[in-house]
Design a protein around this motif. Structure first.
Motif, PDB file in Angstrom:
ATOM      1  N   ALA A  36       0.837  -1.204   0.000  1.00 56.52           N
ATOM      2  CA  ALA A  36       0.000   0.000   0.000  1.00 56.52           C
ATOM      3  C   ALA A  36       0.870   1.252   0.000  1.00 56.52           C
ATOM      4  O   ALA A  36       0.556   2.238  -0.674  1.00 56.52           O
ATOM      5  CB  ALA A  36      -0.933  -0.011   1.212  1.00 56.52           C
ATOM      6  N   GLU A  37       1.980   1.202   0.718  1.00 58.19           N
ATOM      7  CA  GLU A  37       2.912   2.331   0.734  1.00 58.19           C
ATOM      8  C   GLU A  37       3.557   2.523  -0.640  1.00 58.19           C
ATOM      9  O   GLU A  37       3.677   3.651  -1.131  1.00 58.19           O
ATOM     10  CB  GLU A  37       3.979   2.090   1.804  1.00 58.19           C
ATOM     11  N   THR A  40       1.518   4.459  -3.234  1.00 57.33           N
ATOM     12  CA  THR A  40       1.478   5.932  -3.176  1.00 57.33           C
ATOM     13  C   THR A  40       2.504   6.563  -4.105  1.00 57.33           C
ATOM     14  O   THR A  40       2.407   7.756  -4.397  1.00 57.33           O
ATOM     15  CB  THR A  40       1.707   6.459  -1.747  1.00 57.33           C
ATOM     16  N   ARG A  67      -4.763  -2.458  -2.715  1.00 57.89           N
ATOM     17  CA  ARG A  67      -5.446  -1.720  -1.643  1.00 57.89           C
ATOM     18  C   ARG A  67      -5.011  -0.256  -1.642  1.00 57.89           C
ATOM     19  O   ARG A  67      -5.831   0.646  -1.526  1.00 57.89           O
ATOM     20  CB  ARG A  67      -5.155  -2.364  -0.291  1.00 57.89           C
ATOM     21  N   GLY A  68      -3.709  -0.031  -1.804  1.00 56.22           N
ATOM     22  CA  GLY A  68      -3.197   1.340  -1.820  1.00 56.22           C
ATOM     23  C   GLY A  68      -3.710   2.144  -3.005  1.00 56.22           C
ATOM     24  O   GLY A  68      -3.920   3.350  -2.898  1.00 56.22           O
TER      25      GLY A  68
END
Length: 177
Positions: A36-37, A40, A67-68
């Motif tokens: 998820a990180e 970004t 999910r991210g």
């Protein structure tokens, strides 16, 4: 290590914004959070290649990336269908194409050690270079072949400690321009 300003501290994870780095991932939830990180930092047209042995956490990382990005649908291994598209879950969001190249035979090189021609043809038949214009493409088991889809891509290598759930991620943005 040292806490002197400007000196890396080995106890701190590498910032995800670095061109390359490493991260220890104690469990599956940490692997998904790392994905998820990573999401970004991704944009339409980005290619992410996930490498690692069976059970290293490639699908968990892809699930975290999905999910991210906020994609629709449950992100699972597309082993038997080869590629699965997940639509953007919000207006202006990014879609994700999740590919499992294992069944393409990428792990079986040709006589010269490079991917067999039939494997390259199968990869081309997926038409992923078209998807690269509008989505993030995440390819499990793709190292050694999927790189040809883009001049710039992110490689994430996952390794799992024997007899534990601890994984180690090493990532690097590669540019062949």
């Amino acid at each position: 290590m040292s806490n002197t300003p400007g000196t890396p501290d080995a106890t701190q994870p590498s910032p995800i914004t670095d061109r390359a780095g490493t991260r220890e991932l104690p469990d599956v939830a940490d692997t998904e959070a790392f994905g998820a990180e990573l999401a970004t930092t991704l944009s339409a047209g980005d290619l992410v290649i996930l490498d690692g042995p069976l059970g290293a956490g490639k699908t968990a990382l892809a699930r975290g990336i999905g999910r991210g990005l906020g994609v629709e649908g449950r992100v699972t291994s597309p082993t038997f269908i080869i590629a699965r598209e997940h639509r953007a879950g919000r207006p202006g969001g990014l879609a994700m194409v999740h590919v499992d190249a294992y069944r393409l035979g990428l792990h079986e090189p040709g006589p010269d050690g490079r991917p067999a021609r039939v494997v390259l043809d199968e990869l081309d038949a997926l038409d992923l270079d078209t998807d690269l214009e509008d989505a993030v493409v995440v390819v499990e088991w793709g190292e050694g072949v999927a790189e040809r889809l883009a001049q710039r891509y992110l490689v994430v290598r996952l390794r799992r400690d024997p007899d534990t759930d601890v994984r180690h991620a090493e990532w690097e943005w590669v540019s062949e321009e």
